[in-house]
Design a protein around this motif. Structure first.
Motif: not given
Lengths: 358, 358
Positions: B132-135, B123-126, B140-141, B105-110
């Motif tokens: 927490d991080s998807s919302v 975001q498709m959290p699994t 970031a990286i 999520g963090d990598l793809g989002g950045f």
């Protein structure tokens, strides 16, 4: 001193133009910053870095110098700058100052936009060309496949223009910058356009230059306030840039300046515009202006057409495989066209023919 | 199905929780996209990538698989993903889907935030942890000097949670995720906190898990709506993270999970909070909960204190060399304290003593 204010979605910020501004930068800091990192290149550093650092006396100031030139707008310098910021102990209340031309502004701005999820930065442009890139919050680095492919929209805290730094610009840099001012004329104002097209750049006075810069910045400012994220009118600022970027990429960055490439791109855009609109546009006037001001008029070879079109298609403005070009219905009335690549190819052919006859 | 809407400064976006959602992702696309790049890791790819790709039938869909684990959140993978996006012909109207845990999520989002100055992403959290991080739009990286040092705030177009993907999570992952839900309880809600502290995670039912997830997301959503850029209340979400991040970095990512480190960080934060507030807080209850649910209770060695404090100081929350910690005046009443490093060091010493007596 001249001052404008830009209203962006996230903040408003001043653009200040003043001779000798670099000697009192501290006056323009609107907040307390825990530390400041000045980013510049090795050409500018010799001339102005010390002045800027001295003007910030009493603050924690660090500086970092990258090699001058487009090649520094890459991932490697970007990472080194992040490392420098971390090692200098910059935190979320720190400031980055980008002192230099468009390369430094784009690179320094992108570091600021992404360091600890974004800290303040100030643009201190030292070229005419950078009046365009320093206003509006576009920051980026290049990917090996194309210019500005990695970046974001992130408005500066201020744009501080020391007009004295323009006095020592080489003629080629003045030429490069004036192409963008002329673009701002073409998309908004027949009078500014006519005034610019009658200019001999060798004879421009400081007062004229400041007035033209201010006029250009006003056009740019009004557009980015209206459309910060380039979903509409901001696209007009790309007049001349579709072919321009492709020429830069194909000839190699540094062979032509950005402004020289854009001037050629505008000439092509006027050619296409005349055909699409049926109106007569100042194609010959622009061509004449380029010649008297020693812009290289680039000869496009038949055998290069396919790769130029491919390069234009790879531009980040292109959508769904079409090539997006900004055209003019008339001077001051821009429009956006999405053209099929075969149609762009045909236009390049007729453009080559037309140029051969001049 | 459960659905919430988050109002961010740039857009509003839905959070959808539904069993089997991965089989009909297309239904949740709010626009036409010119192409879609699904980013996932090699563990998730085997289980769910095909389902997601099939659910997008009729679209131009590409996928890219990174190695599972925190180490993929680096500059190298980031650049490879940019290259993949360019080579696949993604443009400004394309979409990125980040299918996986927090790393993805963090990598793809950045990547989405900075590809051509920002394109849409979903975001498709699994994992539970990734609720927490998807919302909230933090992407970031990592820099080699610290976690999440390079990134920005960039809200997703949607968060699509297929709760079926949680059913197969290993126990350790459930534990890791529940630490963040408990954190959301601690900073906002005594009843949720008490309910969670009485839980044996081995016996949690799917219905309970969904309710807890929803409760956690609601806490997070309310906070990020109020303070998207973490200038105020959003900091409360860092409860347990100052020491937590330092423990992760010092022990090596992967040795402890993020949630395990945060659980230890919260225990330390409660220890400091009791001293600062003079109130009794559920220190022993948390310690007991960690033990019955098999969280490692990390033994801090005397000789490691200095480097832990240094690591806490390098955290991006620290300002002007002070260490920022979230503390509780009582459960549901968080506060932010900026502590001198000598004071943090002293607290770590009394914490070690206290733990030795347990």
């Amino acid at each position: 001193m001249k001052q404008l204010t830009i209203q962006s979605s996230q903040r408003s910020y001043p653009i200040v133009m003043e001779a000798g501004l670099r000697f009192h930068v501290k006056k323009w800091l609107k907040k307390e910053y825990s530390s400041i990192l000045v980013i510049t290149d090795d050409k500018i550093a010799d001339k102005y870095l010390q002045d800027v650092v001295s003007s910030l006396e009493g603050q924690h100031v660090y500086s970092y110098i990258v090699p001058a030139g487009e090649a520094s707008k890459n991932m490697d310098q970007y990472y080194k700058l992040q490392t420098k910021a971390i090692e200098s102990g910059l935190d979320r209340k720190s400031l980055i100052i980008a002192l230099g031309g468009g390369v430094i502004g784009d690179l320094g701005g992108f570091v600021a936009a992404t360091f600890m999820r974004g800290i303040d930065y100030i643009q201190m442009p030292t070229t005419i060309l950078a009046h365009d890139s320093s206003v509006g919050g576009k920051v980026a680095i290049n990917h090996e496949s194309g210019k500005n492919l990695i970046g974001c929209f992130y408005p500066p805290a201020a744009v501080l223009y020391d007009t004295e730094t323009l006095a020592s610009l080489p003629y080629r840099e003045i030429r490069s910058g004036y192409a963008e001012i002329l673009k701002e004329g073409f998309i908004s104002d027949i009078h500014l356009t006519e005034e610019l097209l009658s200019l001999s750049l060798q004879q421009v006075t400081t007062a004229q230059l400041e007035n033209h810069l201010e006029a250009g910045i006003k056009v740019k400012a009004a557009i980015v306030e209206d459309d910060e994220r380039e979903s509409g009118v901001r696209k007009y600022l790309n007049l001349g840039h579709t072919l321009g970027h492709a020429l830069e990429a194909r000839l190699g960055y540094g062979t032509v300046t950005h402004g020289e490439a854009v001037a050629n791109g505008m000439l092509f855009a006027l050619h296409v515009s005349e055909d699409m609109s049926g109106e007569e546009l100042p194609f010959h006037e622009l061509h004449h202006w380029m010649k008297i001001n020693e812009y290289p008029v680039i000869d496009i070879e038949e055998k290069r057409i396919a790769e130029l079109v491919k390069s234009m298609k790879a531009d980040k403005k292109s959508v769904s495989g079409h090539i997006q070009m900004v055209l003019l219905n008339q001077v001051g009335e821009p429009t956006v066209a999405n053209l099929h690549d075969s149609s762009v190819e045909a236009y390049i052919r007729t453009y080559i023919e037309r140029m051969n006859k001049l």
